[in-house]
Scaffold this motif. Structure first.
Motif, short mmCIF file in Angstrom:
data_model
loop_
_atom_site.label_atom_id
_atom_site.label_comp_id
_atom_site.label_asym_id
_atom_site.label_seq_id
_atom_site.Cartn_x
_atom_site.Cartn_y
_atom_site.Cartn_z
N ILE A 182 0.86 -1.43 -0.03
CA ILE A 182 -0.01 -0.05 -0.17
C ILE A 182 0.87 1.32 0.06
N THR A 183 1.93 1.25 0.65
CA THR A 183 2.87 2.22 0.69
C THR A 183 3.60 2.54 -0.80
N ALA A 184 3.94 1.45 -1.43
CA ALA A 184 4.44 1.63 -2.77
C ALA A 184 3.33 2.38 -3.63
N HIS A 185 2.19 1.73 -3.45
CA HIS A 185 0.85 2.22 -4.20
C HIS A 185 0.38 3.55 -4.09
N THR A 186 0.55 3.95 -3.01
CA THR A 186 0.12 5.44 -2.56
C THR A 186 1.46 6.38 -2.66
N ARG A 187 2.46 6.02 -2.45
CA ARG A 187 3.76 7.00 -2.63
C ARG A 187 4.47 6.79 -3.85
N GLY A 188 4.41 5.66 -4.52
CA GLY A 188 5.48 5.54 -5.71
C GLY A 188 6.28 4.34 -5.41
N THR A 189 6.97 4.42 -4.18
CA THR A 189 7.92 3.45 -3.98
C THR A 189 7.91 3.21 -2.45
N CYS A 190 8.61 1.98 -2.18
CA CYS A 190 8.60 1.67 -0.65
C CYS A 190 9.95 0.82 -0.34
N VAL A 191 10.75 1.19 0.61
CA VAL A 191 11.80 0.31 0.77
C VAL A 191 11.19 -0.99 1.62
#
Ligand code: TYC
Length: 101
Positions: A57-66
């Motif tokens: 969900i973090t990658a989905h909303t912000r574009g990337t996620c570590v």
């Protein structure tokens, strides 16, 4: 005449730099199903359903996620394995790596 003192006064301490750790980064796209991303995160990065959902969900909303941090070769192997899982299923799912500063 005074004797010359030849004792070394400075100790040379060889310093080996620790190799930098590398981040694995999940990149959002418009095509890979959310559930597929979660399945890959669980399989390749040994995440729980909860952790995987949060990262997806973090990658989905912000574009990337570590996703995680590893020694370089492990980070690269896992990023390739996870990206290949997407490609095998026909999705553009992408995991990249980058050194920690
Ligand atoms: N954005 C995708 C969708 O709406 C889901 C997705 C999330 C894909 C994270 C990639 O890294 C990603 N189906």
């Amino acid at each position: 005449m005074a004797e010359t003192d030849t004792k070394p006064r400075v100790k040379v301490k060889p310093k080996t730099e620790r190799p930098r750790l590398h981040k694995v980064i999940l990149v959002n796209d418009d095509y890979t199903p959310r559930e597929f991303v979660v399945t890959v995160l669980k399989a390749v990065f040994s995440m729980s359903e909860d952790q995987a959902l949060r990262v997806m969900i973090t990658a989905h909303t912000r574009g990337t996620c570590v996703v995680a941090v590893y020694a370089r070769d492990i980070a690269e192997t896992k990023a390739t394995e996870a990206t290949d899982a997407g490609r095998s299923a026909g999705y553009p799912l992408l995991f990249t790596t980058e050194p920690e500063t």
